[in-house]
Structures are given as C-alpha cells and as structure tokens.
Design a protein around this motif. Structure first.
Motif: not given
Length: 164
Positions: A59-72
């Motif tokens: 997925v193109s946003t893979y790096q952002t999601f696995i490196n994020t400190e938070k998500f909803a």
C-alpha cells in the motif's frame, strides 16, 4: 497441493467469512490526512484496551501507517458503503469527498460511523506480506448504528430476518 490452489482456496474460505468494515485514518508528517478501508480488524485485550488491524506492505501509505504514533479506526455503519469504496479506491481525494474533522488528538474523524476508536500505536508485528498494527484505545465514540458487513466481495447489512 500446489500453492496457487491453496491461495485460491484460502481466498474462497476467507471470502465466505463475513466481517465488519472499517476505515483507518491518520495524518502524515505534514499533517495531511490519510485513510484506507480495512476489514482485517479485531479486538485483542480489555486490560489494556487493545485492537489490531493489518496493512498490506504494498500500500502506498504503508510507511506512514507503520511509523505513526496514533490512528483512528472507524467501524462503518450500514449506510456508509460509499465511504468503504471511496477509501478503497486509488488516486482519489478521499477526504475531499467525505465529511470529516480533526479530533483533539489531531486525527481525522469521519462523520457518521457506527463507532470510532482513537488509538496510540502499541506494537507492530511483521506477518508475511502484511504488518499487524496493535493500537491502545485512548478515546471511543459510539453511535450504536447497524454495521456495514463484507461477505463474498459484497457490502451490506445484517438482514432483518437474521434477528430472532
């Protein structure tokens, strides 16, 4: 049995397993909202409150999601099939085509979901061609609406005759 047969049968079995549908959101380093449709979602623990979901490494946003400190995580309601398709599509202005706002935790929150859990990233686990993200729930909103379901590549709701 060869691997292609196993993969085909695996997809058939998993496609016949009804699941709920979620949209997971976060913001990138520049504060741009990102989101994707996810049906690999489950509860993990009550103490602490933990959930999990998985993301495909392609997925193109893979790096952002696995490196994020938070998500909803948004548990979509039965009337949000359009959002499911919107956040599953490529090259679309997802947030420009739905109603949303930033939460106090600076997470994109999509309007109308059955429930929303804001999470801080607890742990990530490599798992084949996906990564599992475990989140500790820090805030919960519930509208207690009927959920959107995914079964055999179709979206829908629980039929009225299902209830006894």
């Amino acid at each position: 049995m060869d691997n292609s047969t196993n993969v085909s049968r695996f997809k058939e079995v998993m496609g016949n397993y009804p699941t709920g549908v979620t949209v997971v959101t976060t913001v990138d380093e520049q504060g741009v909202p990102l989101g994707l449709t996810v049906n690999s979602f489950a509860s993990v623990s009550l103490d602490p409150l933990l959930i999990l979901w998985s993301i495909d490494k392609r997925v193109s946003t893979y790096q952002t999601f696995i490196n994020t400190e938070k998500f909803a995580v948004h548990v979509l309601s039965a009337d949000q099939g359009d959002l499911c398709s919107l956040f599953a599509s490529k090259d679309t202005d997802r947030f420009g085509n739905c109603e949303w706002k930033l939460s106090e935790q600076n997470l994109p929150i999509i309007a109308g979901a059955s429930g929303v859990m804001q999470c801080k990233t607890f742990k990530t686990i490599e798992a084949g061609d996906h990564t599992i993200l475990i989140g500790e729930v820090t805030a919960i909103e519930s509208e207690n609406k009927e959920p959107l379901l995914y079964h055999k590549r179709k979206f829908g709701k629980i039929p009225d005759e299902f209830y006894i």
